[in-house]
Design a protein around this motif. Structure first.
Motif, PDB file in Angstrom:
ATOM      1  N   SER A   4       0.814  -1.214   0.000  1.00  0.00           N
ATOM      2  CA  SER A   4       0.000   0.000   0.000  1.00  0.00           C
ATOM      3  C   SER A   4       0.852   1.271   0.000  1.00  0.00           C
ATOM      4  N   HIS A   5       2.168   1.140  -0.069  1.00  0.00           N
ATOM      5  CA  HIS A   5       3.037   2.318  -0.136  1.00  0.00           C
ATOM      6  C   HIS A   5       2.680   3.092  -1.411  1.00  0.00           C
ATOM      7  N   PRO A   6       2.408   4.390  -1.308  1.00  0.00           N
ATOM      8  CA  PRO A   6       2.010   5.166  -2.485  1.00  0.00           C
ATOM      9  C   PRO A   6       2.989   5.095  -3.652  1.00  0.00           C
ATOM     10  N   ALA A   7       4.272   4.936  -3.380  1.00  0.00           N
ATOM     11  CA  ALA A   7       5.264   4.850  -4.455  1.00  0.00           C
ATOM     12  C   ALA A   7       5.118   3.573  -5.259  1.00  0.00           C
ATOM     13  N   LEU A   8       4.384   2.601  -4.725  1.00  0.00           N
ATOM     14  CA  LEU A   8       4.226   1.309  -5.388  1.00  0.00           C
ATOM     15  C   LEU A   8       2.814   1.105  -5.920  1.00  0.00           C
ATOM     16  N   ALA A   9       2.038   2.184  -5.985  1.00  0.00           N
ATOM     17  CA  ALA A   9       0.623   2.097  -6.348  1.00  0.00           C
ATOM     18  C   ALA A   9       0.383   1.507  -7.735  1.00  0.00           C
ATOM     19  N   THR A  10       1.294   1.697  -8.673  1.00  0.00           N
ATOM     20  CA  THR A  10       1.073   1.187 -10.030  1.00  0.00           C
ATOM     21  C   THR A  10       1.687  -0.195 -10.258  1.00  0.00           C
ATOM     22  N   VAL A  11       2.390  -0.713  -9.269  1.00  0.00           N
ATOM     23  CA  VAL A  11       3.029  -2.023  -9.434  1.00  0.00           C
ATOM     24  C   VAL A  11       1.955  -3.102  -9.560  1.00  0.00           C
ATOM     25  N   GLY A  12       2.014  -3.834 -10.657  1.00  0.00           N
ATOM     26  CA  GLY A  12       1.037  -4.888 -10.901  1.00  0.00           C
ATOM     27  C   GLY A  12       1.569  -6.285 -10.657  1.00  0.00           C
ATOM     28  N   THR A  13       2.881  -6.444 -10.709  1.00  0.00           N
ATOM     29  CA  THR A  13       3.480  -7.759 -10.509  1.00  0.00           C
ATOM     30  C   THR A  13       4.385  -7.737  -9.294  1.00  0.00           C
ATOM     31  N   TRP A  14       4.030  -8.555  -8.325  1.00  0.00           N
ATOM     32  CA  TRP A  14       4.815  -8.725  -7.101  1.00  0.00           C
ATOM     33  C   TRP A  14       5.304 -10.168  -7.065  1.00  0.00           C
ATOM     34  N   MET A  15       6.552 -10.349  -6.681  1.00  0.00           N
ATOM     35  CA  MET A  15       7.106 -11.694  -6.560  1.00  0.00           C
ATOM     36  C   MET A  15       7.929 -11.800  -5.297  1.00  0.00           C
ATOM     37  N   LEU A  16       8.169 -13.018  -4.895  1.00  0.00           N
ATOM     38  CA  LEU A  16       9.095 -13.333  -3.818  1.00  0.00           C
ATOM     39  C   LEU A  16       9.475 -14.788  -3.961  1.00  0.00           C
ATOM     40  N   ALA A  17      10.499 -15.180  -3.232  1.00  0.00           N
ATOM     41  CA  ALA A  17      10.912 -16.582  -3.196  1.00  0.00           C
ATOM     42  C   ALA A  17      11.101 -16.957  -1.732  1.00  0.00           C
ATOM     43  N   THR A  18      10.671 -18.160  -1.389  1.00  0.00           N
ATOM     44  CA  THR A  18      10.855 -18.650  -0.028  1.00  0.00           C
ATOM     45  C   THR A  18      11.026 -20.161  -0.062  1.00  0.00           C
ATOM     46  N   ARG A  19      11.819 -20.655   0.834  1.00  0.00           N
ATOM     47  CA  ARG A  19      12.010 -22.096   0.964  1.00  0.00           C
ATOM     48  C   ARG A  19      11.044 -22.671   1.974  1.00  0.00           C
ATOM     49  N   ASP A  20      10.669 -21.874   2.989  1.00  0.00           N
ATOM     50  CA  ASP A  20       9.938 -22.466   4.104  1.00  0.00           C
ATOM     51  C   ASP A  20       8.831 -21.606   4.712  1.00  0.00           C
ATOM     52  N   ALA A  21       8.465 -20.499   4.072  1.00  0.00           N
ATOM     53  CA  ALA A  21       7.456 -19.618   4.674  1.00  0.00           C
ATOM     54  C   ALA A  21       6.278 -19.363   3.736  1.00  0.00           C
ATOM     55  N   HIS A  22       5.900 -20.371   2.975  1.00  0.00           N
ATOM     56  CA  HIS A  22       4.806 -20.210   2.015  1.00  0.00           C
ATOM     57  C   HIS A  22       3.510 -19.771   2.694  1.00  0.00           C
TER      58      HIS A  22
END
Length: 160
Positions: A113-131
């Motif tokens: 919800s950070h205003p600087a990220l308002a137009t970001v449409g694709t978010w990703m992350l990688a995790t081994r154990d915190a799905h």
């Protein structure tokens, strides 16, 4: 009153919970020594990370610290982004004494919800154990994983 500035010239943001925890994107509130200690010594994804590389990473990311009323910074995460279309959440951690309170899920939720990220449409992350942590924040397995590719240094195709 001086407004704290975050990365890329955007104002720093802060979110608070009723239990006193706060998340801030003010770079001045990031406990760099704690981030360095955790990422280099405890995180499976960045073992032995040199401080100068951490500083470079922080300079080119939107950092977010999780702060406890009496304990200072107790968690961290950062967003690697172009501030337009794509964001990658990484290096999320919560110190052991503060785990089990939903803090990492909260960070993964509110940072979007950070205003600087308002137009970001694709978010990703990688995790081994915190799905489960990230599923509660709305993240899902990538659709069409066959579309995605990666390259890690030292693997095939690396000519450096």
């Amino acid at each position: 009153m001086h407004e704290a500035m975050g990365q890329a010239g955007f104002p720093a943001e802060e979110w608070r919970r009723d239990d006193g925890y706060a998340i801030s994107t003010d770079p001045a509130r990031i406990d760099r020594s704690e981030v360095a200690r955790f990422l280099a010594g405890e995180a499976y994804w960045t073992p032995g990370l040199p401080p100068e590389l951490l500083e470079r990473a922080l300079a080119h990311s939107l950092p977010a610290g999780i702060h406890a009323p009496a304990d200072g910074m107790v968690g961290f995460g950062r967003v690697v982004t172009d501030y337009t279309a794509f964001a990658y959440l990484r290096d999320v951690f919560v110190l052991p004494a503060h785990r089990g309170r939903g803090l990492a899920t909260w960070l993964a939720t509110v940072i979007r919800s950070h205003p600087a990220l308002a137009t970001v449409g694709t978010w990703m992350l990688a995790t081994r154990d915190a799905h489960g942590v990230y599923a509660r924040a709305g993240f899902r397995p990538v659709p069409n994983p066959e579309f995605y590719m990666s390259l890690r240094r030292g693997e095939g195709g690396d000519r450096s």
